[in-house]
Design a protein around this motif. Structure first.
Motif, PDB file in Angstrom:
ATOM      1  N   GLU A  94      10.404  88.100  47.357  1.00 36.18           N
ATOM      2  CA  GLU A  94      11.347  87.132  47.731  1.00 36.18           C
ATOM      3  C   GLU A  94      12.453  87.216  46.608  1.00 36.18           C
ATOM      4  O   GLU A  94      13.672  87.095  47.013  1.00 36.18           O
ATOM      5  N   THR A  95      12.250  87.297  45.289  1.00 36.50           N
ATOM      6  CA  THR A  95      13.312  87.155  44.193  1.00 36.50           C
ATOM      7  C   THR A  95      13.036  88.351  43.194  1.00 36.50           C
ATOM      8  O   THR A  95      12.184  88.791  43.192  1.00 36.50           O
ATOM      9  N   VAL A  96      14.201  88.556  42.508  1.00 41.25           N
ATOM     10  CA  VAL A  96      13.853  89.490  41.416  1.00 41.25           C
ATOM     11  C   VAL A  96      13.757  88.821  40.242  1.00 41.25           C
ATOM     12  O   VAL A  96      14.529  87.634  39.895  1.00 41.25           O
ATOM     13  N   ILE A  97      12.625  89.183  39.525  1.00 42.45           N
ATOM     14  CA  ILE A  97      12.379  88.525  38.392  1.00 42.45           C
ATOM     15  C   ILE A  97      12.857  89.359  36.875  1.00 42.45           C
ATOM     16  O   ILE A  97      12.731  90.271  37.000  1.00 42.45           O
ATOM     17  N   LEU A  98      13.528  88.306  36.231  1.00 43.88           N
ATOM     18  CA  LEU A  98      14.164  88.733  34.883  1.00 43.88           C
ATOM     19  C   LEU A  98      13.470  88.215  33.700  1.00 43.88           C
ATOM     20  O   LEU A  98      13.166  87.143  33.935  1.00 43.88           O
ATOM     21  N   PRO A  99      13.571  88.618  32.639  1.00 48.71           N
ATOM     22  CA  PRO A  99      12.842  87.695  31.591  1.00 48.71           C
ATOM     23  C   PRO A  99      13.420  86.508  31.124  1.00 48.71           C
ATOM     24  O   PRO A  99      14.907  86.414  31.380  1.00 48.71           O
ATOM     25  N   GLN A 100      12.767  85.608  30.598  1.00 48.00           N
ATOM     26  CA  GLN A 100      13.361  84.364  30.440  1.00 48.00           C
ATOM     27  C   GLN A 100      14.467  84.408  29.538  1.00 48.00           C
ATOM     28  O   GLN A 100      15.378  83.847  29.587  1.00 48.00           O
ATOM     29  N   ALA A 101      14.215  85.478  28.571  1.00 46.46           N
ATOM     30  CA  ALA A 101      15.378  85.674  27.274  1.00 46.46           C
ATOM     31  C   ALA A 101      16.803  86.085  28.093  1.00 46.46           C
ATOM     32  O   ALA A 101      17.620  85.663  27.707  1.00 46.46           O
ATOM     33  N   THR A 102      16.721  86.822  29.321  1.00 47.63           N
ATOM     34  CA  THR A 102      18.057  87.180  29.894  1.00 47.63           C
ATOM     35  C   THR A 102      18.722  85.897  30.279  1.00 47.63           C
ATOM     36  O   THR A 102      19.827  85.709  30.386  1.00 47.63           O
ATOM     37  N   HIS A 103      17.649  85.077  31.101  1.00 47.43           N
ATOM     38  CA  HIS A 103      18.220  83.757  31.424  1.00 47.43           C
ATOM     39  C   HIS A 103      19.091  82.924  30.309  1.00 47.43           C
ATOM     40  O   HIS A 103      20.206  82.416  30.487  1.00 47.43           O
ATOM     41  N   GLU A 104      18.354  83.104  29.158  1.00 46.68           N
ATOM     42  CA  GLU A 104      18.815  81.964  28.160  1.00 46.68           C
ATOM     43  C   GLU A 104      20.195  82.856  27.597  1.00 46.68           C
ATOM     44  O   GLU A 104      21.081  82.105  27.114  1.00 46.68           O
ATOM     45  N   ALA A 105      20.163  84.055  27.492  1.00 50.27           N
ATOM     46  CA  ALA A 105      21.364  84.755  26.797  1.00 50.27           C
ATOM     47  C   ALA A 105      22.471  84.490  27.807  1.00 50.27           C
ATOM     48  O   ALA A 105      23.838  84.271  27.074  1.00 50.27           O
ATOM     49  N   HIS A 106      22.196  84.513  29.177  1.00 53.61           N
ATOM     50  CA  HIS A 106      23.356  84.167  29.978  1.00 53.61           C
ATOM     51  C   HIS A 106      23.903  82.941  29.912  1.00 53.61           C
ATOM     52  O   HIS A 106      24.961  82.615  29.988  1.00 53.61           O
ATOM     53  N   LYS A 107      22.833  82.020  29.587  1.00 56.09           N
ATOM     54  CA  LYS A 107      23.330  80.547  29.506  1.00 56.09           C
ATOM     55  C   LYS A 107      24.042  80.311  28.405  1.00 56.09           C
ATOM     56  O   LYS A 107      25.152  79.726  28.579  1.00 56.09           O
ATOM     57  N   ALA A 108      23.747  81.013  27.223  1.00 55.85           N
ATOM     58  CA  ALA A 108      24.545  80.579  26.212  1.00 55.85           C
ATOM     59  C   ALA A 108      25.927  81.376  26.145  1.00 55.85           C
ATOM     60  O   ALA A 108      26.908  80.743  25.697  1.00 55.85           O
ATOM     61  N   TYR A 109      25.885  82.444  26.840  1.00 58.22           N
ATOM     62  CA  TYR A 109      27.227  83.250  27.015  1.00 58.22           C
ATOM     63  C   TYR A 109      28.216  82.462  27.720  1.00 58.22           C
ATOM     64  O   TYR A 109      29.306  82.193  27.397  1.00 58.22           O
ATOM     65  N   ALA A 110      27.592  81.911  28.950  1.00 56.70           N
ATOM     66  CA  ALA A 110      28.260  81.060  29.681  1.00 56.70           C
ATOM     67  C   ALA A 110      29.053  79.584  29.105  1.00 56.70           C
ATOM     68  O   ALA A 110      30.181  79.317  28.924  1.00 56.70           O
ATOM     69  N   GLY A 111      27.903  79.150  28.174  1.00 53.92           N
ATOM     70  CA  GLY A 111      28.196  78.180  27.545  1.00 53.92           C
ATOM     71  C   GLY A 111      29.373  77.962  26.466  1.00 53.92           C
ATOM     72  O   GLY A 111      30.137  77.132  25.942  1.00 53.92           O
ATOM     73  N   SER A 112      29.506  79.330  25.944  1.00 45.59           N
ATOM     74  CA  SER A 112      30.531  79.727  24.697  1.00 45.59           C
ATOM     75  C   SER A 112      31.826  79.529  25.377  1.00 45.59           C
ATOM     76  O   SER A 112      32.668  79.697  24.929  1.00 45.59           O
TER      77      SER A 112
END
Lengths: 610, 610
Positions: free
Chosen positions: B66-84
């Motif tokens: 159904e979906t492509v699974i990436l590590p939680q760390a990747t989600h958090e890194a992207h969130k921090a990057y967008a947040g910056s």
């Protein structure tokens, strides 16, 4: 693509391997018996090795707490290899061997290295057993060496320690006499060893009944202290499982324990281990230390070990070559079949035309010819060195001594050159595949990863370079270098008579002159720090010169051969020569410049400036 | 090791980045605001990227159906990057951006590339959105670009197809108008696309609400046939999930289906996909084909796409540099702490002395200085190119046009040079680690694997070389090359006034002359087959010349700077310059020779001779 035509040409048309049969030792052999060996090896490699090369990469060895698990395919490949008789191919008939020339053994092993380098061809087992044949007692030969040649036991070399990789003088593994009667043991003076050994290939597995470790350790002096430097090093046989004088396992495990498996970038089919000797996990007879039997005399361990070093280094070089060759064949096949893009015409590209196969693009051709030039040239060098091993063992005294000296000088090149340039070939093979080459769906990325080891093990690039410039070109008053120069000059003389080769001969003549001049310039101050500051660039320039010589010599054989058989193969070889002289040999100028300037740019830089 | 001192020196002491603040667009900025951006990025990279670089390598993306699974760390890194706010760092204040110079944005992104290149810094999302700002309609900007800059949506570039990698003229993805009213759509003329796209990075994941694919496809002619060549190519926005004109998801999935994940040698933190457009898995409104909105005019898709190509190529070059830098720092740290061996004294080595740290060995110093020279030089080149992007956008007309032209000529070097030489730097970093470098317990093997991609994606080495010699040095009557030569000459003139640099200036002068001469010689017959046969060696020689120029220019700034602040850093930079001129620049002779000879050794070889 089959390796056979290339191998046949180099062995029979160039190195005249059949002439070895005129020597008494090889008198029973003929091209037919050699070819039969190649047929067998090629078949086993095709059936038992190549299909499992990716499997052994993905199913890494793992330890279940008791034993190290390897894929079933590895067990079957090893069984087939042992069954072929290749473990004792070069041994005497009396030893159960085939009494084959080393040249033929080395050539036959190429098939396995190309099919799956990390399933392995038991190089260490053979080297281990060969060392024991030279330095071991009769009992050691009988119990250990012969069972290794027979495939019952396998062997390792235990040199490095976690704190002592390239610097063997710093090993701290201790060996102390095992009781007052330690010299009364049938298998050799009995010691107890304690210490840790790192980077031990095939250090633990269930492929054979037993594993015979050859271990470097220090016997403490009367004050209980280890003797500093390499002079304090002795050599011991330490079996994983205890063996009786009858060669049977006694049922007692020796105190050699797996401390860890190394997880590597490549070459994953071969177990690589950290071993603890005498940590107390498997105490023998209630006493501390792993049981080891002294080989040769105390404090002469390194000298004994070096006996197997030259062949091991030629083995590493050959492995690098065959990985390069595997990539070359894979990318050649891909280039012949993959359509992509169009050729540039005077009016640009015509999109209405169908795409061409990528082998038609000039840059792809360049990358293929570079691979061919690197890998076939390096294969020729390895076989030339193998031929020197046979000369050393079976030629008349003068020729044998010349071969020994030449081998001393050429071994650092035979080890280092392919590990650098056939790795570059693997990178080009990836490049030809484009994005596909970067995926694990194609074999080329694995060849590249596997090959990266070869600049590191059996003496790093830096160690080879120091050995070459710091020892080999100086030894015996520079006689080895002079001998090599004379061989090269002989090739040049012959090539000057051949119109197509005269220009190359001239270029090589200049290069050889440069080698001599920069060797002198490097040592002009007599200070090793000045001379060796640029040992690696020196080795790179030296290596390219050697390869240019090898190619020129192969070119002579190519033009001499009956070319009506394969016009294409002849054209290919002559293009590879031309490529080497046009694209590669001119690179030596930049490498040699810093050597002859004794450039200290790097040495002089203080640490905090990096 | 911190990147900051190097980055600060190059930006402020060499490129005079602060002077950009005199331009109206950047008037609110100061060194303080730039530094604040660097502080933030350095912190996020240290906390959210670096600790997970190995994790994203071992936990590859996988598809659960159904979906492509990436590590939680990747989600958090992207969130921090967008947040910056870094996604819109260079955008107008009106767009919610920081209106930073591109130079500063590019420099700030270096921290992420060094910490974990494959977690990524949303290069494609920014490139995608930037393209839409230039070529999209107001509605397309509002709905797609702005949501990408805000981090709600992410973006891809869909160019290659399984049968068409480097050869875009052969793509077969079709786009047909979606009904008689296809032009009445608020988001742009509506088409239905069918076809397969290969090598799509970030093609499927759950990191953002939606994925905006920019897709090259062909609109069939009246006969229903696709127009051959690149002229038939148009550009479309194809969202993964359908979006209304208000920017909200409609709840309908578009017909873009994951056909497979590519399993790569490295760069494993980034999903790489094969996507099927319009295969019927997610039909929209019961009709066939994925819904796509035309960007720009029909048949001008490639021109639009090239708008994002130059920046993407500088981005690839920078990624290669930062991987090189990561390996340099890791191996420098290792070399300072690992004891091994002893220095050679006049009387040999004294085993009674303690071991030295390996940074004291000359060959280790050589390998460190080579890395420093490659990586810091290449970083300077990338920042120089980034500065040219700012010039192109904000300088006066003449300077802007000069910057555009220089960028055209330098982009193939900015992309190719680090992908070759910073990869070599990574190999040296492995070598310094010895056996440990070959294990996955140390980071350097991963840098080397990750970096191998950079010679392949965004136009292979061969494509860059053809672009350089076949187009860029010829365009506008050779004006770009002349402009570059003039810039280099200006540096030479200044360096000739400085005693320490005069020799280098002379060497560079010769090299630049050679570039001009071989360019002419390559094209002497006017036949592209002759000229381009050795396009890669040409690019290699050209690249080394450019780097020699960059280093000489950096040297001028180094000597000009207040050296009392860091004598060590100055010594380091001057040694890197010296290394480049002594060890590297002399290599150009071998590369240029085959170009000026129009050597056809490779081109002429018939296929069956390989």
């Amino acid at each position: 693509m089959s390796l056979r035509p290339t191998l046949d040409f180099l062995l029979y048309n160039w190195l005249n391997a059949e002439s070895l049969n005129q020597r008494e030792r090889f008198a029973d052999h003929s091209r037919e018996t050699f070819d039969a060996v190649f047929d067998t090896c090629e078949r086993i490699a095709r059936e038992k090795y190549a299909p499992f090369n990716r499997l052994v990469d993905t199913q890494e060895p793992h330890f279940d707490g008791e034993t190290v698990i390897l894929p079933q395919a590895t067990h079957e490949a090893h069984k087939a290899y042992a069954g072929s008789g290749m473990l004792s191919a070069a041994q005497d008939y009396d030893e159960g061997g085939m009494q084959l020339p080393y040249t033929i053994e080395a050539a036959a092993n190429c098939f396995f290295a190309m099919a799956s380098v990390s399933i392995g061809s038991s190089l260490l087992t053979k080297g281990n057993a060969n060392l024991l044949l030279v330095h071991g007692t009769e009992a050691q030969k009988e119990v250990f060496a012969r069972n290794e040649f027979a495939g019952r036991f396998s062997g390792t070399m235990c040199l490095s320690e976690p704190q002592a990789g390239s610097s063997l003088s710093d090993i701290t593994t201790r060996a102390v006499p095992d009781g007052y009667d330690f010299e009364a043991e049938a298998l050799g003076p009995r010691y107890r060893l304690t210490g840790n050994k790192m980077w031990i290939s095939s250090g633990e597995h269930e492929l054979t009944e037993n594993i015979i470790h050859l271990v470097l350790a220090k016997i403490p002096g009367p004050d209980g202290k280890l003797i500093p430097g390499t002079r304090g090093i002795s050599l011991f046989i330490v079996p994983k499982k205890m063996v009786g004088a009858d060669g049977q396992l006694t049922g007692v495990r020796n105190d050699v324990a797996l401390a860890g498996l190394n997880h590597k970038l490549g070459w994953r089919g071969t177990t690589n281990t950290l071993l603890n000797f005498g940590e107390g996990k498997y105490p023998v007879d209630g006493a501390a230390g792993a049981v080891g039997y002294l080989v040769g005399k105390p404090h002469e361990g390194l000298r004994c070990m070096f006996h197997m070093m030259n062949e091991a280094r030629i083995g590493v070089g050959t492995a690098a070559v065959m990985l390069g060759m595997a990539g070359y064949y894979a990318s050649l096949d891909y280039a012949k079949n993959r359509p992509q893009g169009r050729l540039m015409g005077p009016a640009g590209k015509d999109a209405a035309q169908p795409q061409v196969r990528i082998i038609e693009h000039s840059d792809v051709k360049r990358m293929l010819l570079a691979q061919k030039s690197y890998c076939e040239g390096a294969l020729a060098l390895e076989l030339y060195c193998a031929r020197l091993v046979d000369e050393q063992h079976t030629a008349d005294a003068q020729a044998a001594d010349d071969a020994r000296l030449l081998l001393e000088v050429l071994t650092p090149i035979a080890k280092s050159w392919p590990s650098e340039w056939c790795l570059e070939a693997n990178s080009l093979a990836i490049q030809i595949h484009g994005g596909y080459g970067y995926t694990r769906d194609f074999p080329v990325e694995q060849y590249w990863r596997d090959n990266r080891l070869n600049m590191i093990h059996e003496g790093t690039h830096g160690i080879q370079a120091t050995d070459l410039l710091g020892r080999k070109v100086l030894m015996e008053g520079g006689k080895g270098l002079a001998l090599l120069a004379a061989r090269i000059s002989a090739t040049i003389e012959r090539a000057l008579q051949v119109p197509e080769l005269a220009t190359y001969a001239g270029a090589l003549d200049k290069a050889v002159y440069q080698v001599g001049a920069v060797t002198k310039a490097a040592w002009a101050t007599g200070n090793p720090q000045d001379a060796l500051a640029n040992a690696v660039p020196y080795m790179q320039g030296f290596g390219h010169t050697v390869l240019a010589w090898i190619w020129l010599d192969v070119a002579l054989a190519t033009l001499r051969s009956d070319t009506t058989k394969s016009i294409a193969a002849t054209a290919g070889k002559m293009a590879a020569v031309r490529y080497f002289y046009h694209y590669e040999l001119p690179k030596i100028g930049a490498w040699f410049q810093v050597v002859s300037d004794r450039d200290l740019t790097c040495v002089d830089l203080p640490e905090d400036a990096f």
